[in-house]
Scaffold this active site. Structure first.
Site, short mmCIF file in Angstrom:
data_model
loop_
_atom_site.label_atom_id
_atom_site.label_comp_id
_atom_site.label_asym_id
_atom_site.label_seq_id
_atom_site.Cartn_x
_atom_site.Cartn_y
_atom_site.Cartn_z
N CYS A 2 0.86 -1.19 0.00
CA CYS A 2 0.00 0.00 0.00
C CYS A 2 0.89 1.23 0.00
O CYS A 2 2.02 1.20 0.39
CB CYS A 2 -0.89 -0.02 1.24
SG CYS A 2 -1.82 -1.54 1.36
N ARG A 27 2.92 1.27 -7.04
CA ARG A 27 2.94 0.17 -6.06
C ARG A 27 1.76 -0.77 -6.24
O ARG A 27 1.67 -1.80 -5.62
CB ARG A 27 2.94 0.74 -4.64
CG ARG A 27 4.22 1.48 -4.29
CD ARG A 27 4.13 2.12 -2.92
NE ARG A 27 4.13 1.14 -1.86
CZ ARG A 27 5.18 0.96 -1.05
NH1 ARG A 27 6.27 1.65 -1.24
NH2 ARG A 27 5.13 0.06 -0.08
N TRP A 74 -3.95 -2.01 -1.49
CA TRP A 74 -3.99 -3.22 -2.31
C TRP A 74 -4.64 -4.27 -1.44
O TRP A 74 -4.06 -4.70 -0.44
CB TRP A 74 -2.56 -3.61 -2.70
CG TRP A 74 -2.47 -4.59 -3.81
CD1 TRP A 74 -2.70 -4.38 -5.14
CD2 TRP A 74 -2.13 -5.99 -3.70
NE1 TRP A 74 -2.51 -5.54 -5.85
CE2 TRP A 74 -2.17 -6.54 -5.00
CE3 TRP A 74 -1.80 -6.81 -2.64
CZ2 TRP A 74 -1.88 -7.88 -5.25
CZ3 TRP A 74 -1.50 -8.15 -2.90
CH2 TRP A 74 -1.57 -8.68 -4.18
N ASN A 100 -0.19 -0.33 6.41
CA ASN A 100 0.40 -1.18 5.38
C ASN A 100 0.85 -2.45 6.08
O ASN A 100 1.58 -2.38 7.06
CB ASN A 100 1.60 -0.44 4.75
CG ASN A 100 2.05 -1.14 3.49
OD1 ASN A 100 1.50 -2.16 3.11
ND2 ASN A 100 3.06 -0.58 2.84
N GLY A 101 0.36 -3.61 5.62
CA GLY A 101 0.75 -4.87 6.26
C GLY A 101 -0.49 -5.71 6.51
O GLY A 101 -1.58 -5.41 6.02
N GLU A 486 12.87 -15.23 -18.03
CA GLU A 486 12.58 -13.79 -17.88
C GLU A 486 11.77 -13.29 -19.07
O GLU A 486 10.80 -12.53 -18.91
CB GLU A 486 13.88 -13.02 -17.72
CG GLU A 486 13.76 -11.51 -17.77
CD GLU A 486 12.81 -10.92 -16.72
OE1 GLU A 486 12.38 -11.67 -15.81
OE2 GLU A 486 12.48 -9.73 -16.83
N LYS A 490 8.02 -11.58 -18.75
CA LYS A 490 7.67 -10.26 -19.29
C LYS A 490 6.41 -10.36 -20.14
O LYS A 490 5.50 -9.55 -20.02
CB LYS A 490 8.85 -9.74 -20.13
CG LYS A 490 10.00 -9.25 -19.29
CD LYS A 490 9.64 -7.93 -18.64
CE LYS A 490 10.05 -7.68 -17.23
NZ LYS A 490 10.10 -8.64 -16.20
N GLU A 493 3.27 -11.15 -17.78
CA GLU A 493 2.79 -10.11 -16.84
C GLU A 493 2.36 -8.84 -17.55
O GLU A 493 1.60 -8.05 -17.01
CB GLU A 493 3.84 -9.81 -15.78
CG GLU A 493 5.12 -9.18 -16.27
CD GLU A 493 6.08 -8.88 -15.11
OE1 GLU A 493 5.63 -8.74 -13.97
OE2 GLU A 493 7.29 -8.79 -15.37
N HIS A 509 11.66 -34.05 -23.37
CA HIS A 509 11.07 -34.78 -22.23
C HIS A 509 9.63 -34.36 -21.99
O HIS A 509 9.14 -34.42 -20.87
CB HIS A 509 11.92 -34.52 -20.97
CG HIS A 509 13.34 -34.96 -21.14
ND1 HIS A 509 13.73 -36.28 -21.21
CD2 HIS A 509 14.47 -34.25 -21.35
CE1 HIS A 509 15.02 -36.37 -21.40
NE2 HIS A 509 15.52 -35.14 -21.48
N LYS A 608 4.23 -3.42 -7.58
CA LYS A 608 5.67 -3.24 -7.80
C LYS A 608 6.47 -3.89 -6.69
O LYS A 608 7.52 -4.44 -6.92
CB LYS A 608 6.03 -1.75 -7.88
CG LYS A 608 7.50 -1.49 -8.19
CD LYS A 608 7.91 -2.07 -9.52
CE LYS A 608 9.38 -1.90 -9.80
NZ LYS A 608 9.82 -2.63 -11.00
#
Ligand code: AGP
Length: 613
Positions: A2, A27, A74, A100-101, A486, A490, A493, A509, A608
């Site tokens: 948050c 964020r 969030w 926040n938490g 990676e 990308k 997401e 396999h 983020k």
């Protein structure tokens, strides 16, 4: 996850809070709100959705005052809606709080408070905190003391900020554990507070970061820093270098696009001041690494999440190849619960852009509990990961705002390479000539990155071809196997296309059964020690009717006859190739997401910095 902003001073708090929350949008959030003390009472405005909705609410029902707090949430407990949005009031309406938490024991606290007659107005865990504070507030007990008493009941990690209409001259903030940070900004006759630097950098660069189990009592004249037992603490003011403008988009449409194109600068900056190209010496002073300890290390375990974990995989290959030191990679959310085998001769090396990722911080704590030395490679100055480490390497890329990590992936690849050279040097594994040769390779990287960026128009053409695909397979081997992971992340997401990174050698396999015409296969096949293996992989894929997009080294005529499409990259030393081969994959994913009209900087469901488990 948050965002928190607070202000106390001679100016109107409302616009300062709103602009601060705007700078924290990256964020990730799903509701927003603010509270301001106006004419001796607390006015709250809050709503679900993006910040624009809060702004229009404030325009419809204006509120102003010299003291206020704001929040972007969030959702973890309770739907993202107006009643669950922060700030939260208690029963009296005299105290309001943002948080926040996660209150891990909120159900038992909620029941306990309910038996005391407390009525709840939200489904959040946060609301129990403000009712606890009210339980202790009285004529004898002020806001900070009541907050201290309330916090003793909480389990979990928290960043908390409170104001009260009964004490309209102060903001009380506290931090417990690894939840999103609390940073206090020092202005001229005014004070600021935020969960993250970008929210206040336009006002001040003089800041203090709260440590875990600290409380700040902030008035317009300054700050009292205390322990949660009320003991006074000294504090050192940091002056941060980040320019607020740097956190702006500049001429780019998206932060992510700007940050992709900043990689010439960021790969230069992460090298800056750390290598002597004449002697080949590498200097990483904040690592606090002695020759004795360098020679004592028996194992390195690199822990991280997401993109950072793929950088960790590259680091394993670099350290084992250059230093001949056993190096493991562990996903932080797994490492923390594995009862890992580490001791005082182990280094647990965390890689984290935000330095606030809960799983990574918890994995660091697991390493610390078992006697390991803690190192970190972080981007956010003053972050928790940086501050709990015995030594750290700053990525030095400047703020990365786009949720999808780009420059904070290529920078640690270079930091890991420099770390490997330094360790090999201190352990006597390489001589000065070898050291010079290894360091000399670094000099070329920023320019080679720039060459990749100049090819964006060609990459855009490939994006046009792939933009409507539903699936995609990314294959790599050796040091570019992590590049496959990676590249796939990308695409996943940013464009929400199902994409999978896979070790190319594993295709036979099972995954080769997936190959068909509408399943593009991105094969990362630069001229590196695994090139021949990748060529045969491309041939196998083509033989089964697959469509191949190859990442290939300039001038490779063979691959241009085999692959359907080619993303060309310049020749580079194989050990540094992941910092080059990933660039076209970043651009490819970005361009496809733009073509699909998606929210590139804040993809759905993502944040983020994942500061909750
Ligand atoms: C990468 O594009 C994602 N945003 C995500 O995987 C990220 O890398 C991960 O959450 C780790 O974040 P950190 O580097 O801040 O610890």
């Amino acid at each position: 996850m948050c965002g928190i902003v607070g202000y106390i001073g001679p100016r109107d708090a409302t616009p300062i809070i709103l602009s601060g929350l705007k700078r924290l949008e990256y964020r990730g959030y799903d509701s927003a709100g603010l509270a301001v003390i106006q004419n001796s009472s607390i006015e709250v405005r809050r709503d679900a959705g993006k910040l624009e909705r809060l702004v229009s609410l404030v325009e419809k029902e204006p509120v102003q005052g010299k003291l206020g707090i704001g929040h972007t949430r969030w959702a973890t407990h309770g739907e993202p809606n107006a009643r669950n949005a922060h700030p939260h009031m208690g029963t009296t309406g005299e105290v309001v709080l943002v948080h926040n938490g996660i209150v891990e024991n909120f159900l038992e606290l909620r029941d306990e408070l309910a038996t005391e007659g407390v009525e709840f107005h939200s489904d959040t865990d946060t609301e129990v905190i403000v009712h606890l504070v009210e339980r202790y507030l009285s004529t004898e007990i002020g806001l900070e003391e009541a907050a201290r008493k309330a916090l003793r009941h909480l389990r979990g990690h928290h960043g908390i900020v409170l104001i009260s209409s009964k004490e309209p001259d102060k903001i009380v903030a506290a931090r417990i554990g690894n939840a999103g940070g609390v940073v206090v900004g020092f202005g001229e006759g005014e004070m600021f507070l935020a969960s993250d630097l970008p929210a206040i950098l336009e006002h001040t660069r003089d800041v203090v970061f709260l440590e875990s189990r600290q409380m700040a009592v902030i008035t317009e004249d300054g700050m009292d820093l205390q322990t949660l037992n009320g003991e006074k603490l000294e504090h050192e003011i940091h002056t941060v270098a980040w320019d607020p403008v740097a956190a702006e988009k500049g001429e780019y449409r998206h932060f992510m696009h700007k940050e992709i194109h900043e990689q010439v600068r960021s790969t230069t900056d992460t090298i800056a001041g750390r290598v002597d190209f004449e002697s080949g010496e590498v200097r990483l002073p904040h690592l606090n690494l002695s020759k004795e300890f360098a020679q004592q290390i028996e194992k390195i375990v690199v822990i991280a999440c997401g993109t950072a974990s793929y950088a960790a995989m590259v680091g394993k290959i670099l350290i084992e190849r250059i230093v001949r030191l056993p190096t493991e990679v562990d996903i932080a959310s797994e490492f923390r619960y594995r009862d890992p085998i580490v001791d005082e001769n182990t280094v647990v090396l965390a890689i984290s852009q935000s330095g606030e990722t809960a799983d990574t911080l918890a994995a660091m704590a697991a390493g610390r509990e078992r006697g390991a030395k803690l190192w970190s490679i972080v981007n956010a100055i003053g972050s928790q990961a940086m501050r709990i480490s015995d030594g750290y390497i700053s990525m030095q890329t400047g703020p990365e705002i786009g949720v999808a990590s780009t420059k904070a992936y290529t920078a640690p690849l270079i930091d890991l390479y420099m770390l490997a050279v330094l360790l090999a040097d201190l352990r006597g594994v390489i001589d000065k000539k070898q050291r010079r040769e290894l360091v000399a390779e670094l000099r070329h990287v920023p320019d080679l990155v720039g060459q990749c960026l100049q090819r964006e128009p060609d990459i855009q053409k490939v994006a046009e071809v792939l933009r409507d695909t539903s699936h995609c397979l990314y294959l790599g081997r050796g040091i570019n196997m992590p590049t496959a992971y990676e590249g796939a992340l990308k695409l996943k997401e940013l464009s929400y296309i199902h994409a999978e990174g896979y070790p190319a050698g594993e295709m036979k396999h099972g995954p080769i059964a997936l190959v068909e015409e509408d399943m593009p296969v991105v094969a990362i096949a630069p001229k590196d020690p695994w090139y021949e293996k990748m060529i045969s992989q491309i041939e196998q894929t083509k033989a089964r009717g697959g469509m191949v997009v190859a990442v290939a080294t300039d001038g490779d005529e063979l691959i241009s006859t085999l692959a359907d499409l080619v993303l060309w990259v310049p020749q580079v030393n194989w050990m540094l190739s992941p910092a080059i081969t990933v660039i076209p994959l970043q651009i490819l994913a970005y361009q496809i997401a733009v073509m699909r009209g998606l929210d590139v900087d804040q993809p759905r469901n993502l944040a983020k910095s994942v500061t909750v488990e």
